[in-house]
Design a protein around this motif. Structure first.
Motif, PDB file in Angstrom:
ATOM      1  N   CYS A  26      48.486 -60.486 -21.919  1.00 19.41           N
ATOM      2  CA  CYS A  26      47.318 -60.545 -21.025  1.00 19.41           C
ATOM      3  C   CYS A  26      47.765 -60.890 -19.608  1.00 19.41           C
ATOM      4  N   GLU A  27      47.284 -60.109 -18.650  1.00 15.64           N
ATOM      5  CA  GLU A  27      47.505 -60.419 -17.243  1.00 15.64           C
ATOM      6  C   GLU A  27      46.248 -61.077 -16.690  1.00 15.64           C
ATOM      7  N   VAL A  28      46.438 -62.215 -16.029  1.00 18.85           N
ATOM      8  CA  VAL A  28      45.319 -62.979 -15.468  1.00 18.85           C
ATOM      9  C   VAL A  28      45.642 -63.268 -14.009  1.00 18.85           C
ATOM     10  N   ASP A  29      45.023 -62.507 -13.112  1.00 18.31           N
ATOM     11  CA  ASP A  29      45.283 -62.639 -11.682  1.00 18.31           C
ATOM     12  C   ASP A  29      44.114 -63.299 -10.970  1.00 18.31           C
ATOM     13  N   GLU A  30      44.380 -63.713  -9.744  1.00 15.26           N
ATOM     14  CA  GLU A  30      43.295 -64.234  -8.928  1.00 15.26           C
ATOM     15  C   GLU A  30      42.243 -63.158  -8.682  1.00 15.26           C
ATOM     16  N   ARG A  31      42.709 -61.925  -8.456  1.00 15.53           N
ATOM     17  CA  ARG A  31      41.816 -60.781  -8.272  1.00 15.53           C
ATOM     18  C   ARG A  31      42.224 -59.680  -9.249  1.00 15.53           C
ATOM     19  N   PRO A  32      41.335 -59.276 -10.146  1.00 11.03           N
ATOM     20  CA  PRO A  32      41.686 -58.299 -11.190  1.00 11.03           C
ATOM     21  C   PRO A  32      42.164 -56.955 -10.660  1.00 11.03           C
ATOM     22  N   LEU A  33      41.867 -56.637  -9.408  1.00 10.27           N
ATOM     23  CA  LEU A  33      42.327 -55.375  -8.836  1.00 10.27           C
ATOM     24  C   LEU A  33      43.842 -55.243  -8.922  1.00 10.27           C
ATOM     25  N   ILE A  34      44.540 -56.361  -8.868  1.00 10.91           N
ATOM     26  CA  ILE A  34      46.002 -56.338  -8.915  1.00 10.91           C
ATOM     27  C   ILE A  34      46.485 -55.671 -10.202  1.00 10.91           C
TER      28      ILE A  34
END
Length: 282
Positions: A26-34
């Motif tokens: 799972c990738e969890v970024d500050e902004r999902p656009l990344i």
């Protein structure tokens, strides 16, 4: 296996296992656009504001919401979960902490997160992963073992618990309500919780975002006045940086620690709560 091996993996470990059907990434970024720009093959996207928080109240998602999330990403009883993201894994550590609250033990953080994976030239894709049809594991009842509420924080000194403020020194002193670019995360008042030590989260990472080894972590934390034999409560502004420090204290060093996810946005906006400013704990 050491505590570090049980909770932290590197790029080689993960790349060798990308085809493992029991691995949930799972990738969890500050902004999902990344995520859509390019992500690790097979990785699911977790929107930390949508998937890891309640949709109405400022709180954690309930068990039913977590169960639906786990079904979507294919988290079954046999799964090993690897979490990673930007910002040296702030939000990935928040997801790790939340999953741990709900009973998942086979969890890993990708050391250094997204930026190290990209810097090392490892594979990326823009292909999205379809929703899983697996039978998800059942979330355990979310307990207080790893979570602190404001009442716990208020009583911390009386209970021999140290408070660790992991925000920037400027936030701790009360010079700013929030860092530039985070106006929506500001509280009504600036400063820190009286008695809290200033322990910026990034003292735990190297220049490339990887976590330091155990000896270095102990030295840096001790230099900030942290007693590694005493229980601790970590907090920041909204709970994600403090989840990173919680991960260091609890998962890597084996200390007794809880994350106060209400953090400064809650404390600094509540009527009548004590606040200190300046360099000293107060």
């Amino acid at each position: 296996m050491s505590r570090r091996e049980l909770s932290l993996v590197d790029g080689d470990w993960l790349q060798e296992r990308l085809e493992d059907p029991d691995l949930v990434i799972c990738e969890v970024d500050e902004r999902p656009l990344i995520y859509r720009v390019g992500h690790i093959p097979g990785a699911q996207c977790l929107d930390w504001r949508v998937d890891l928080q309640d949709s109405v109240a400022r709180d954690l998602p309930d068990g039913d919401s977590v169960a639906r999330l786990w079904q979507r990403i294919g988290l079954a009883e046999r799964s090993t979960v690897v979490l990673y993201g930007d910002q040296s894994n702030w939000h990935a550590c928040f997801a790790y902490w939340l999953f741990k609250l709900y009973g998942v033990e086979d969890l890993r953080i990708l050391d250094g997160g997204r930026q190290v994976w990209v810097r090392e030239g490892r594979p990326l894709t823009r292909e999205t992963v379809p929703e899983s049809g697996c039978v998800p594991r059942v979330p355990a009842a979310s307990g207080a073992r790893y979570r602190a509420r404001w009442r716990d924080v208020l009583a911390a000194a009386d209970n021999g618990i140290q408070l660790l403020d992991v925000r920037t020194p400027a936030e701790y002193r009360g010079d700013v309500l929030a860092e530039a670019g985070y106006a929506e995360e500001g509280a009504q008042r600036a400063g820190h919780i009286p008695g809290a030590l200033s322990v910026p989260w990034d003292i735990a990472v190297d220049e490339d975002g990887r976590l330091l080894d155990e000896d270095q972590l102990r030295v840096r934390l001790a230099a900030r006045g942290v007693d590694l034999e005493a229980p601790a409560i970590t907090y920041c502004r909204i709970g994600e940086r403090s989840a990173h420090t919680w991960f260091v204290l609890h998962e890597l060093l084996g200390g007794e620690a809880r994350n106060y996810d209400g953090s400064w946005v809650e404390w600094g906006s509540m009527i009548g709560m004590p606040i200190a400013t300046g360099e000293q704990p107060g």
